[in-house]
Write a protein that holds these residues in place. Structure first.
Motif, PDB file in Angstrom:
ATOM      1  N   PHE A 196      62.684 -44.874 -58.102  1.00  0.00           N
ATOM      2  CA  PHE A 196      62.748 -43.845 -57.071  1.00  0.00           C
ATOM      3  C   PHE A 196      63.499 -42.638 -57.619  1.00  0.00           C
ATOM      4  O   PHE A 196      64.527 -42.788 -58.287  1.00  0.00           O
ATOM      5  CB  PHE A 196      63.457 -44.422 -55.843  1.00  0.00           C
ATOM      6  N   ALA A 197      62.984 -41.434 -57.365  1.00  0.00           N
ATOM      7  CA  ALA A 197      63.589 -40.228 -57.932  1.00  0.00           C
ATOM      8  C   ALA A 197      63.595 -39.084 -56.918  1.00  0.00           C
ATOM      9  O   ALA A 197      62.906 -39.138 -55.895  1.00  0.00           O
ATOM     10  CB  ALA A 197      62.833 -39.817 -59.188  1.00  0.00           C
ATOM     11  N   ASP A 198      64.368 -38.049 -57.240  1.00  0.00           N
ATOM     12  CA  ASP A 198      64.473 -36.893 -56.349  1.00  0.00           C
ATOM     13  C   ASP A 198      63.285 -35.947 -56.517  1.00  0.00           C
ATOM     14  O   ASP A 198      62.345 -36.239 -57.259  1.00  0.00           O
ATOM     15  CB  ASP A 198      65.811 -36.179 -56.553  1.00  0.00           C
ATOM     16  N   HIS A 199      63.346 -34.796 -55.855  1.00  0.00           N
ATOM     17  CA  HIS A 199      62.234 -33.837 -55.868  1.00  0.00           C
ATOM     18  C   HIS A 199      61.992 -33.229 -57.252  1.00  0.00           C
ATOM     19  O   HIS A 199      60.932 -32.663 -57.507  1.00  0.00           O
ATOM     20  CB  HIS A 199      62.480 -32.733 -54.836  1.00  0.00           C
ATOM     21  N   ASN A 200      62.971 -33.355 -58.158  1.00  0.00           N
ATOM     22  CA  ASN A 200      62.803 -32.883 -59.533  1.00  0.00           C
ATOM     23  C   ASN A 200      62.420 -34.020 -60.490  1.00  0.00           C
ATOM     24  O   ASN A 200      62.480 -33.842 -61.703  1.00  0.00           O
ATOM     25  CB  ASN A 200      64.098 -32.215 -60.030  1.00  0.00           C
ATOM     26  N   HIS A 201      62.108 -35.185 -59.943  1.00  0.00           N
ATOM     27  CA  HIS A 201      61.714 -36.376 -60.714  1.00  0.00           C
ATOM     28  C   HIS A 201      62.870 -36.971 -61.514  1.00  0.00           C
ATOM     29  O   HIS A 201      62.649 -37.745 -62.440  1.00  0.00           O
ATOM     30  CB  HIS A 201      60.520 -36.089 -61.638  1.00  0.00           C
ATOM     31  N   VAL A 202      64.105 -36.618 -61.159  1.00  0.00           N
ATOM     32  CA  VAL A 202      65.282 -37.201 -61.795  1.00  0.00           C
ATOM     33  C   VAL A 202      65.607 -38.494 -61.059  1.00  0.00           C
ATOM     34  O   VAL A 202      65.802 -38.484 -59.838  1.00  0.00           O
ATOM     35  CB  VAL A 202      66.486 -36.238 -61.766  1.00  0.00           C
ATOM     36  N   PRO A 203      65.645 -39.617 -61.760  1.00  0.00           N
ATOM     37  CA  PRO A 203      65.823 -40.914 -61.088  1.00  0.00           C
ATOM     38  C   PRO A 203      67.164 -41.041 -60.371  1.00  0.00           C
ATOM     39  O   PRO A 203      68.189 -40.573 -60.839  1.00  0.00           O
ATOM     40  CB  PRO A 203      65.751 -41.929 -62.233  1.00  0.00           C
ATOM     41  N   TYR A 204      67.106 -41.712 -59.217  1.00  0.00           N
ATOM     42  CA  TYR A 204      68.318 -42.151 -58.527  1.00  0.00           C
ATOM     43  C   TYR A 204      68.775 -43.493 -59.105  1.00  0.00           C
ATOM     44  O   TYR A 204      69.818 -43.981 -58.753  1.00  0.00           O
ATOM     45  CB  TYR A 204      68.038 -42.366 -57.034  1.00  0.00           C
ATOM     46  N   TYR A 205      67.958 -44.102 -59.935  1.00  0.00           N
ATOM     47  CA  TYR A 205      68.175 -45.450 -60.458  1.00  0.00           C
ATOM     48  C   TYR A 205      68.184 -46.482 -59.331  1.00  0.00           C
ATOM     49  O   TYR A 205      68.914 -47.444 -59.345  1.00  0.00           O
ATOM     50  CB  TYR A 205      69.386 -45.535 -61.389  1.00  0.00           C
ATOM     51  N   ILE A 206      67.321 -46.221 -58.369  1.00  0.00           N
ATOM     52  CA  ILE A 206      66.974 -47.201 -57.352  1.00  0.00           C
ATOM     53  C   ILE A 206      65.633 -47.734 -57.822  1.00  0.00           C
ATOM     54  O   ILE A 206      64.660 -46.980 -57.908  1.00  0.00           O
ATOM     55  CB  ILE A 206      66.853 -46.548 -55.961  1.00  0.00           C
ATOM     56  N   SER A 207      65.604 -49.007 -58.172  1.00  0.00           N
ATOM     57  CA  SER A 207      64.377 -49.529 -58.780  1.00  0.00           C
ATOM     58  C   SER A 207      64.072 -50.929 -58.281  1.00  0.00           C
ATOM     59  O   SER A 207      64.917 -51.594 -57.692  1.00  0.00           O
ATOM     60  CB  SER A 207      64.516 -49.546 -60.304  1.00  0.00           C
ATOM     61  N   SER A 208      62.858 -51.343 -58.577  1.00  0.00           N
ATOM     62  CA  SER A 208      62.454 -52.724 -58.291  1.00  0.00           C
ATOM     63  C   SER A 208      62.772 -53.569 -59.513  1.00  0.00           C
ATOM     64  O   SER A 208      63.091 -53.052 -60.581  1.00  0.00           O
ATOM     65  CB  SER A 208      60.949 -52.785 -58.009  1.00  0.00           C
ATOM     66  N   LYS A 209      62.635 -54.871 -59.350  1.00  0.00           N
ATOM     67  CA  LYS A 209      62.672 -55.747 -60.515  1.00  0.00           C
ATOM     68  C   LYS A 209      61.379 -55.520 -61.283  1.00  0.00           C
ATOM     69  O   LYS A 209      60.341 -55.218 -60.702  1.00  0.00           O
ATOM     70  CB  LYS A 209      62.753 -57.211 -60.077  1.00  0.00           C
ATOM     71  N   GLU A 210      61.451 -55.671 -62.593  1.00  0.00           N
ATOM     72  CA  GLU A 210      60.240 -55.550 -63.397  1.00  0.00           C
ATOM     73  C   GLU A 210      59.376 -56.783 -63.164  1.00  0.00           C
ATOM     74  O   GLU A 210      59.873 -57.905 -63.151  1.00  0.00           O
ATOM     75  CB  GLU A 210      60.603 -55.441 -64.869  1.00  0.00           C
ATOM     76  N   ILE A 211      58.084 -56.548 -62.927  1.00  0.00           N
ATOM     77  CA  ILE A 211      57.149 -57.671 -62.767  1.00  0.00           C
ATOM     78  C   ILE A 211      56.078 -57.557 -63.843  1.00  0.00           C
ATOM     79  O   ILE A 211      55.831 -56.482 -64.383  1.00  0.00           O
ATOM     80  CB  ILE A 211      56.509 -57.717 -61.368  1.00  0.00           C
ATOM     81  N   THR A 212      55.451 -58.685 -64.149  1.00  0.00           N
ATOM     82  CA  THR A 212      54.347 -58.704 -65.095  1.00  0.00           C
ATOM     83  C   THR A 212      53.088 -59.108 -64.351  1.00  0.00           C
ATOM     84  O   THR A 212      53.107 -60.089 -63.588  1.00  0.00           O
ATOM     85  CB  THR A 212      54.612 -59.707 -66.238  1.00  0.00           C
ATOM     86  N   VAL A 213      52.028 -58.336 -64.522  1.00  0.00           N
ATOM     87  CA  VAL A 213      50.728 -58.688 -63.954  1.00  0.00           C
ATOM     88  C   VAL A 213      49.745 -58.843 -65.106  1.00  0.00           C
ATOM     89  O   VAL A 213      49.891 -58.214 -66.154  1.00  0.00           O
ATOM     90  CB  VAL A 213      50.205 -57.646 -62.943  1.00  0.00           C
ATOM     91  N   VAL A 214      48.760 -59.703 -64.891  1.00  0.00           N
ATOM     92  CA  VAL A 214      47.711 -59.888 -65.882  1.00  0.00           C
ATOM     93  C   VAL A 214      46.446 -59.256 -65.311  1.00  0.00           C
ATOM     94  O   VAL A 214      45.942 -59.682 -64.269  1.00  0.00           O
ATOM     95  CB  VAL A 214      47.473 -61.384 -66.189  1.00  0.00           C
ATOM     96  N   VAL A 215      45.973 -58.230 -65.984  1.00  0.00           N
ATOM     97  CA  VAL A 215      44.736 -57.565 -65.569  1.00  0.00           C
ATOM     98  C   VAL A 215      43.585 -58.272 -66.269  1.00  0.00           C
ATOM     99  O   VAL A 215      43.526 -58.318 -67.502  1.00  0.00           O
ATOM    100  CB  VAL A 215      44.759 -56.066 -65.910  1.00  0.00           C
ATOM    101  N   LEU A 216      42.710 -58.852 -65.460  1.00  0.00           N
ATOM    102  CA  LEU A 216      41.565 -59.597 -66.000  1.00  0.00           C
ATOM    103  C   LEU A 216      40.470 -58.650 -66.445  1.00  0.00           C
ATOM    104  O   LEU A 216      40.340 -57.530 -65.941  1.00  0.00           O
ATOM    105  CB  LEU A 216      41.030 -60.565 -64.955  1.00  0.00           C
ATOM    106  N   ASP A 217      39.646 -59.114 -67.373  1.00  0.00           N
ATOM    107  CA  ASP A 217      38.526 -58.330 -67.875  1.00  0.00           C
ATOM    108  C   ASP A 217      37.579 -58.020 -66.729  1.00  0.00           C
ATOM    109  O   ASP A 217      37.276 -58.882 -65.903  1.00  0.00           O
ATOM    110  CB  ASP A 217      37.815 -59.147 -68.964  1.00  0.00           C
ATOM    111  N   LYS A 218      37.101 -56.799 -66.671  1.00  0.00           N
ATOM    112  CA  LYS A 218      36.221 -56.366 -65.581  1.00  0.00           C
ATOM    113  C   LYS A 218      34.880 -57.085 -65.585  1.00  0.00           C
ATOM    114  O   LYS A 218      34.210 -57.172 -64.572  1.00  0.00           O
ATOM    115  CB  LYS A 218      35.977 -54.859 -65.647  1.00  0.00           C
ATOM    116  N   THR A 219      34.447 -57.628 -66.719  1.00  0.00           N
ATOM    117  CA  THR A 219      33.116 -58.238 -66.814  1.00  0.00           C
ATOM    118  C   THR A 219      33.055 -59.627 -66.195  1.00  0.00           C
ATOM    119  O   THR A 219      31.992 -60.159 -65.984  1.00  0.00           O
ATOM    120  CB  THR A 219      32.663 -58.325 -68.289  1.00  0.00           C
ATOM    121  N   HIS A 220      34.182 -60.276 -65.921  1.00  0.00           N
ATOM    122  CA  HIS A 220      34.169 -61.639 -65.397  1.00  0.00           C
ATOM    123  C   HIS A 220      34.141 -61.630 -63.909  1.00  0.00           C
ATOM    124  O   HIS A 220      34.793 -61.088 -63.180  1.00  0.00           O
ATOM    125  CB  HIS A 220      35.372 -62.405 -65.890  1.00  0.00           C
TER     126      HIS A 220
END
Length: 198
Positions: free
Chosen positions: A174-198
């Motif tokens: 989360f950041a202010d109107h100048n894109h400077v972070p407040y350092y309010i953040s979520s936990k980092e998550i990992t997602v697996v993006v599957l191949d579009k053809t399946h």
């Protein structure tokens, strides 16, 4: 008590009475049906019926524009979080991502410097920025393979992410109107993006 507070209190009392009557009537009718007295509907005076159908439009319709309605969120724990995805999820691009923040208000960049407000960013496959005074960078407009920074400067709280197949880390910042972070953040998550053809 100021005149504005008195008016607000009157509106809340009116709404409370109307909502209660809307809640009580179906409950009484349901109780009558459950007891086998379907024909014995509760008698409601004509004046009460008239009061139930009136709507106080002053409490619903606002003449204030969106920028003027932007208000800071009440003080509380400041935390950004993903609403609909979690660590380890498998998704197919494009996929919807919804997000929220507590302890702060969300406002568009165009609203300017409003204390206690800001907007969301998603860091993709990137650590937290090291320079606490630098704005969050922007990706190139046509970037696909190496997307790192998604900005939501219009005050958005959801998006469609179109990422290449494979594992990706996501973190809200989360950041202010100048894109400077407040350092309010979520936990980092990992997602697996599957191949579009399946």
């Amino acid at each position: 008590m100021t005149a504005q507070r008195k008016t607000s209190h009157k509106i809340l009392v009116k709404q409370s009475v109307v909502y209660r009557s809307f809640l009580v009537l179906p409950l009484l009718a349901g109780a009558a049906l459950a007891c086998g007295h379907a024909s014995a509907a509760p008698a409601v005076p004509a004046t009460a019926k008239a009061a139930d159908t009136r709507v106080d439009t002053d409490s619903i319709i606002s003449t204030i524009n969106a920028s003027e309605r932007t208000r800071p969120f009440p003080v509380g724990e400041k935390l950004a979080y993903f609403v609909n995805i979690k660590d380890g999820d498998q998704v197919r691009s494009p996929f919807r991502v919804a997000f929220a923040v507590t302890g702060m208000g969300v406002s568009p960049v165009a609203a300017g410097d409003i204390h206690g407000t800001g907007h969301h960013h998603i860091l993709i496959d990137m650590p937290m920025p090291a320079d606490i005074k630098a704005p969050i960078p922007f990706d190139k407009a046509d970037e696909y393979q190496h997307q790192h920074y998604k900005h939501f400067g219009n005050g958005e709280t959801e998006t469609l992410l179109d990422l290449p197949a494979g594992k990706h880390t996501l973190r809200l910042l989360f950041a202010d109107h100048n894109h400077v972070p407040y350092y309010i953040s979520s936990k980092e998550i990992t997602v697996v993006v599957l191949d579009k053809t399946h």
